[in-house]
Design a protein around this motif. Structure first.
Motif, PDB file in Angstrom:
ATOM      1  N   ASP A 188       6.989  23.834  -1.321  1.00 48.03           N
ATOM      2  CA  ASP A 188       8.115  24.137  -0.438  1.00 48.03           C
ATOM      3  C   ASP A 188       9.431  23.886  -1.182  1.00 48.03           C
ATOM      4  O   ASP A 188       9.458  23.718  -2.416  1.00 48.03           O
ATOM      5  CB  ASP A 188       8.026  23.306   0.846  1.00 48.03           C
ATOM      6  N   LYS A 189      10.544  23.876  -0.434  1.00 45.68           N
ATOM      7  CA  LYS A 189      11.863  23.723  -1.050  1.00 45.68           C
ATOM      8  C   LYS A 189      11.998  22.415  -1.815  1.00 45.68           C
ATOM      9  O   LYS A 189      12.777  22.324  -2.773  1.00 45.68           O
ATOM     10  CB  LYS A 189      12.951  23.819   0.023  1.00 45.68           C
ATOM     11  N   GLU A 190      11.260  21.382  -1.389  1.00 46.41           N
ATOM     12  CA  GLU A 190      11.342  20.085  -2.050  1.00 46.41           C
ATOM     13  C   GLU A 190      10.278  19.933  -3.133  1.00 46.41           C
ATOM     14  O   GLU A 190      10.121  18.864  -3.718  1.00 46.41           O
ATOM     15  CB  GLU A 190      11.195  18.968  -1.020  1.00 46.41           C
ATOM     16  N   GLY A 191       9.551  21.029  -3.404  1.00 41.50           N
ATOM     17  CA  GLY A 191       8.519  20.975  -4.426  1.00 41.50           C
ATOM     18  C   GLY A 191       7.216  20.364  -3.953  1.00 41.50           C
ATOM     19  O   GLY A 191       6.304  20.141  -4.755  1.00 41.50           O
ATOM     20  N   LYS A 192       7.078  20.088  -2.670  1.00 40.47           N
ATOM     21  CA  LYS A 192       5.886  19.422  -2.149  1.00 40.47           C
ATOM     22  C   LYS A 192       4.823  20.435  -1.739  1.00 40.47           C
ATOM     23  O   LYS A 192       5.132  21.577  -1.395  1.00 40.47           O
ATOM     24  CB  LYS A 192       6.262  18.546  -0.954  1.00 40.47           C
ATOM     25  N   PHE A 193       3.559  19.980  -1.774  1.00 39.26           N
ATOM     26  CA  PHE A 193       2.455  20.838  -1.379  1.00 39.26           C
ATOM     27  C   PHE A 193       1.355  20.013  -0.744  1.00 39.26           C
ATOM     28  O   PHE A 193       1.297  18.786  -0.878  1.00 39.26           O
ATOM     29  CB  PHE A 193       1.893  21.586  -2.596  1.00 39.26           C
ATOM     30  N   SER A 194       0.453  20.705  -0.037  1.00 39.74           N
ATOM     31  CA  SER A 194      -0.715  20.084   0.578  1.00 39.74           C
ATOM     32  C   SER A 194      -1.832  21.114   0.577  1.00 39.74           C
ATOM     33  O   SER A 194      -1.634  22.276   0.962  1.00 39.74           O
ATOM     34  CB  SER A 194      -0.409  19.636   2.016  1.00 39.74           C
TER      35      SER A 194
ATOM     36  N   ASN B 203      -7.933   9.744  -6.507  1.00 39.63           N
ATOM     37  CA  ASN B 203      -6.493   9.883  -6.263  1.00 39.63           C
ATOM     38  C   ASN B 203      -6.226  11.249  -5.639  1.00 39.63           C
ATOM     39  O   ASN B 203      -6.567  12.285  -6.213  1.00 39.63           O
ATOM     40  CB  ASN B 203      -5.725   9.732  -7.580  1.00 39.63           C
ATOM     41  N   HIS B 204      -5.620  11.254  -4.485  1.00 38.75           N
ATOM     42  CA  HIS B 204      -5.352  12.501  -3.767  1.00 38.75           C
ATOM     43  C   HIS B 204      -3.870  12.818  -3.668  1.00 38.75           C
ATOM     44  O   HIS B 204      -3.470  13.659  -2.855  1.00 38.75           O
ATOM     45  CB  HIS B 204      -5.967  12.441  -2.363  1.00 38.75           C
ATOM     46  N   TYR B 205      -3.051  12.143  -4.457  1.00 42.85           N
ATOM     47  CA  TYR B 205      -1.611  12.442  -4.487  1.00 42.85           C
ATOM     48  C   TYR B 205      -1.177  12.554  -5.941  1.00 42.85           C
ATOM     49  O   TYR B 205      -1.490  11.695  -6.774  1.00 42.85           O
ATOM     50  CB  TYR B 205      -0.792  11.361  -3.780  1.00 42.85           C
ATOM     51  N   PHE B 206      -0.445  13.653  -6.276  1.00 39.96           N
ATOM     52  CA  PHE B 206      -0.070  13.917  -7.662  1.00 39.96           C
ATOM     53  C   PHE B 206       1.440  14.139  -7.771  1.00 39.96           C
ATOM     54  O   PHE B 206       2.015  14.924  -6.997  1.00 39.96           O
ATOM     55  CB  PHE B 206      -0.784  15.165  -8.185  1.00 39.96           C
ATOM     56  N   ASN B 207       2.062  13.484  -8.716  1.00 41.22           N
ATOM     57  CA  ASN B 207       3.431  13.789  -9.133  1.00 41.22           C
ATOM     58  C   ASN B 207       3.321  14.616 -10.415  1.00 41.22           C
ATOM     59  O   ASN B 207       2.966  14.095 -11.475  1.00 41.22           O
ATOM     60  CB  ASN B 207       4.234  12.514  -9.394  1.00 41.22           C
ATOM     61  N   ILE B 208       3.612  15.909 -10.303  1.00 42.33           N
ATOM     62  CA  ILE B 208       3.351  16.841 -11.395  1.00 42.33           C
ATOM     63  C   ILE B 208       4.663  17.265 -12.042  1.00 42.33           C
ATOM     64  O   ILE B 208       5.611  17.659 -11.352  1.00 42.33           O
ATOM     65  CB  ILE B 208       2.594  18.070 -10.876  1.00 42.33           C
ATOM     66  N   VAL B 209       4.713  17.169 -13.356  1.00 44.51           N
ATOM     67  CA  VAL B 209       5.877  17.592 -14.129  1.00 44.51           C
ATOM     68  C   VAL B 209       5.459  18.731 -15.047  1.00 44.51           C
ATOM     69  O   VAL B 209       4.519  18.588 -15.842  1.00 44.51           O
ATOM     70  CB  VAL B 209       6.462  16.435 -14.961  1.00 44.51           C
TER      71      VAL B 209
ATOM     72  N   VAL C  66     -21.757   9.848  -1.896  1.00 47.37           N
ATOM     73  CA  VAL C  66     -20.928  10.962  -2.358  1.00 47.37           C
ATOM     74  C   VAL C  66     -20.171  11.520  -1.158  1.00 47.37           C
ATOM     75  O   VAL C  66     -20.579  11.343  -0.017  1.00 47.37           O
ATOM     76  CB  VAL C  66     -21.783  12.079  -3.014  1.00 47.37           C
ATOM     77  N   VAL C  67     -19.070  12.230  -1.456  1.00 46.47           N
ATOM     78  CA  VAL C  67     -18.239  12.785  -0.387  1.00 46.47           C
ATOM     79  C   VAL C  67     -18.626  14.239  -0.142  1.00 46.47           C
ATOM     80  O   VAL C  67     -18.489  15.080  -1.024  1.00 46.47           O
ATOM     81  CB  VAL C  67     -16.746  12.704  -0.757  1.00 46.47           C
ATOM     82  N   PRO C  68     -19.123  14.586   1.021  1.00 45.80           N
ATOM     83  CA  PRO C  68     -19.586  15.944   1.261  1.00 45.80           C
ATOM     84  C   PRO C  68     -18.530  16.843   1.891  1.00 45.80           C
ATOM     85  O   PRO C  68     -18.788  18.011   2.122  1.00 45.80           O
ATOM     86  CB  PRO C  68     -20.732  15.730   2.239  1.00 45.80           C
ATOM     87  N   VAL C  69     -17.370  16.305   2.228  1.00 44.77           N
ATOM     88  CA  VAL C  69     -16.385  17.087   2.965  1.00 44.77           C
ATOM     89  C   VAL C  69     -15.083  17.168   2.169  1.00 44.77           C
ATOM     90  O   VAL C  69     -14.825  16.376   1.271  1.00 44.77           O
ATOM     91  CB  VAL C  69     -16.110  16.442   4.346  1.00 44.77           C
ATOM     92  N   LYS C  70     -14.295  18.189   2.539  1.00 46.06           N
ATOM     93  CA  LYS C  70     -12.999  18.366   1.890  1.00 46.06           C
ATOM     94  C   LYS C  70     -12.024  17.294   2.338  1.00 46.06           C
ATOM     95  O   LYS C  70     -12.123  16.764   3.438  1.00 46.06           O
ATOM     96  CB  LYS C  70     -12.412  19.749   2.220  1.00 46.06           C
ATOM     97  N   ASP C  71     -11.075  17.015   1.450  1.00 44.58           N
ATOM     98  CA  ASP C  71     -10.000  16.109   1.798  1.00 44.58           C
ATOM     99  C   ASP C  71      -8.677  16.802   1.529  1.00 44.58           C
ATOM    100  O   ASP C  71      -8.630  17.846   0.867  1.00 44.58           O
ATOM    101  CB  ASP C  71     -10.109  14.817   0.975  1.00 44.58           C
ATOM    102  N   ILE C  72      -7.618  16.266   2.006  1.00 45.45           N
ATOM    103  CA  ILE C  72      -6.290  16.838   1.794  1.00 45.45           C
ATOM    104  C   ILE C  72      -5.690  16.234   0.537  1.00 45.45           C
ATOM    105  O   ILE C  72      -5.588  15.010   0.398  1.00 45.45           O
ATOM    106  CB  ILE C  72      -5.369  16.574   3.003  1.00 45.45           C
ATOM    107  N   VAL C  73      -5.305  17.094  -0.380  1.00 48.41           N
ATOM    108  CA  VAL C  73      -4.647  16.680  -1.618  1.00 48.41           C
ATOM    109  C   VAL C  73      -3.172  17.060  -1.508  1.00 48.41           C
ATOM    110  O   VAL C  73      -2.840  18.202  -1.164  1.00 48.41           O
ATOM    111  CB  VAL C  73      -5.295  17.361  -2.839  1.00 48.41           C
TER     112      VAL C  73
END
Length: 641
Positions: free
Chosen positions: A95-101, A127-133, A59-66
């Protein structure tokens, strides 16, 4: 890439075909069945061990960047969309381009929201990357939110009768500076009365039937006014809001409103919401308009032919029913020709006092410059407005300048600040000339035989014992530019609202409002006019040689409202409880000064300013005139505190 060599002891072989594959996707495929995971930060990949669960699984015990991108259905990136982890305060914005982390654990739920769009939730897995509409919200009538001043409710949650009118719909009808007049024909159940054709008429609105009665302490028995959630102490919409700034007006009609506001809402409540900034690029709007104000009187004065015919019929009936008149004059013709109030020459004259003098058409114009925009943290709306409008009464005019600033600031995820500023500066001009319009006869013109305007005109009085009598009245066409009452009204309103979310279901809020109103009246009758030279009844005039009245009233109003709200949702049910405390403190500083016999054209304190400063008058100090002051011209001076 950084890793402890011991992490690689139990690695499994991996075979991956990759062609232009994103790095994160590639790393996820490589570490899928491995005893370690990875994080990517600042172009660096770090391998970290997976802990063993009770079943022996990794299991993963640490945070990851999404990471990801948020856009609308049209593909347009949404700047300022809220990204937060469900169940805690961790969050960020696009941000201005709609991106987040954002940092998150596997299994966390990502909540994505944006004003005007439907919120969505995503469970974080491998999956740690999302294209959200996000799709736009479809608002139905039952989802309209009403601010009652203490809380916000959906229409479906309010048990009482109400009606909401949007600002755009309000402005499609009558073009006026009075928002109350705009409600005519749009709001059902309202009885709106505006006495006369003056542009400064505030009007009276009755919501619970025309049998409502005022009391001695409150001549206004209309509904309570609430603007942007703040209870107002003024009785008229015209005095607190410019129609161009209105987003919506909601009318709470029945007795259920007293459960919120108490007895002062016994005549209902009018809730005004002003326009505010929204997410998106800054927008600048410029609207201008010009129009004519038309006299629409349904009943006009009689012309010469109509009035003389009416007088003839009346005198015929009077003579037939009066034996005394028969004995004095012997015949109707003798009686009629002796006592009638017009001559044969008068029959050739006909002047329309109604439309040419007392109730002329006018003009109106409006220039409005507005700016609105913002993002998830900061939203702003500001507007400047300059409007001028004539009434349908001679010499009647209103000049208004207005400014509004609405600012909404999200300081952090728990604390928000709202600031509302409104400034209204009015200059209302009315005539102090003769107003007894029914006294002016159609065969009497306002001009001398040489074509010049007369300063006074005769009114002929019936005399049963002989020839007609004559009294004189001020000629409004001549004097209305001299004799005027100028009312300057300034209204400044500042509201600050601070809200803190202690818990997702518990919040506290403080609202503080300050309002300053100054009414300054300068009423003048010029000695160069008939009304300025004489006063009293027409048959017993007295010489006054002009008059000037100056009055100044000031009101400071403070309102502090503190509110604590708890709202819990249980399935489809919501339980809400709130406790509020209001503290109001109106402070009035009235003062009045009256000067009689001013110099011609002297309508300021002018020559009389040596009779004391404002401070002397305010505190009742006896003012001593200076030697050069025109004592002989000031017959009387009144001071009332």
């Amino acid at each position: 890439m950084f890793a402890n060599k011991s992490y690689l002891n139990d690695t499994k072989g991996v075979a991956i075909e990759a062609n232009a594959m994103p790095l994160r996707q590639f790393m996820e495929a490589c570490t899928k069945d491995q005893p370690f995971g990875f994080t990517i930060a600042d172009n660096t990949i770090t391998l970290t061990p997976k802990a063993k669960s009770k079943s022996g699984d990794n299991v993963v015990p640490v945070k990851d960047i999404v990471e990801g991108k948020v856009a609308g259905a049209d593909g347009q990136a949404l700047e300022g969309a809220s990204i937060r982890i469900k169940g805690n305060t961790n969050g960020t914005y696009t941000d201005k381009e709609g991106k987040f982390s954002i940092d998150a654990y596997e299994g966390d739920v990502l909540i994505v929201s944006f004003v005007g769009f439907e919120s969505r939730e995503y469970k974080i897995g491998t999956n740690h990357y999302f294209n959200i509409v996000l799709n736009r919200t479809s608002i139905t009538a039952g989802e309209v939110v009403i601010s009652t001043g203490y809380q916000q409710k959906k229409v479906s949650e309010i048990t009482g009768a109400l009606q909401t009118i949007k600002g755009d719909e309000l402005r499609k009808g009558v073009s006026t500076l009075n928002a109350l007049a705009m409600l005519k024909g749009k709001a059902s159940g309202l009885y709106i009365v505006e006495n006369g054709g003056s542009v400064a008429t505030r009007g009276q609105v009755v919501m619970r039937g025309q049998a409502s009665m005022p009391d001695q302490s409150n001549t206004n028995f209309g509904p309570l006014l609430v603007i942007d959630g703040v209870i107002s102490n003024v009785p008229n919409l015209q005095d607190i809001v410019n129609p161009n700034d209105i987003e919506s007006i909601t009318i709470l009609k029945d007795a259920a409103s007293t459960a919120i506001y108490g007895s002062r809402a016994a005549q209902g409540v009018i809730v005004v919401v002003t326009r505010r900034g929204a997410n998106g690029k800054m927008k600048i709007g410029l609207n201008t308009s010009y129009g004519k104000v038309k006299n629409n009187r349904l009943v006009n004065y009689m012309n010469t032919s109509q009035l003389t015919s009416h007088i003839h019929n009346y005198m015929t009936s009077l003579y037939a029913a009066s034996p005394s008149l028969n004995s004095i004059y012997g015949s109707f013709d003798n009686y009629f020709n002796t006592t009638r109030i017009y001559t044969e020459e008068d029959l050739q004259q006909n002047y329309d006092w109604s439309n040419k003098t007392f109730y002329p058409d006018g003009n109106q114009s409006d220039i409005n410059l507005s700016m609105s925009g913002g993002h998830e943290k900061t939203k702003v709306y500001t507007a400047l407005d300059w409007a001028r409008q004539d009434g349908t009464i001679l010499g009647d005019n209103l000049d208004r300048k207005a400014f509004r600033l609405n600012l909404d600031q999200r300081i952090n995820n728990k604390l928000t600040l709202s600031i509302n500023t409104n400034v209204l500066i009015d200059k209302y001009t009315a005539s102090t000339s003769e107003t007894q319009n029914y006294l002016f006869l159609p065969w009497v013109t306002p001009y001398y035989s040489n074509g010049a305007l007369a300063d006074s005109v005769p009114n002929y009085i019936y005399n049963s014992s002989g020839k007609r009598g004559t009294v004189y009245y001020d000629n409004p066409l001549y004097s209305y530019t001299y004799n005027t009452a100028i009312t300057k009204r300034q209204s400044y309103l500042l509201t600050g609202k601070l809200k803190y979310d202690i818990l997702p279901w518990l919040s506290i809020q403080t609202t503080n409002t300050f309002q300053y109103i100054n009414n300054n009246l300068n009423s003048y009758k010029d000695p160069r006019t008939y009304r300025g030279r004489y006063d009293g009844p027409a048959n017993n005039r007295i010489a006054v040689n002009g008059a000037l009245t100056v009055s100044d009233d000031r009101t400071n109003y403070f309102l502090t409202s503190n509110l604590i709200t708890a709202s819990k949702q249980f399935g489809e049910h919501t339980l809400t409880a709130w406790q509020a405390r209001n503290t109001e403190r109106p402070v009035q500083v009235p003062s009045r000064y009256q000067y009689i016999v001013p110099y011609p054209g002297e309508r300021t304190l002018g020559a009389f300013q040596n009779y004391g400063t404002y401070i002397n008058k305010l505190f009742g100090t006896i003012a001593t005139p200076y030697a050069p002051a025109p004592v002989e011209k000031a017959l009387s001076l009144y001071l009332v505190n």
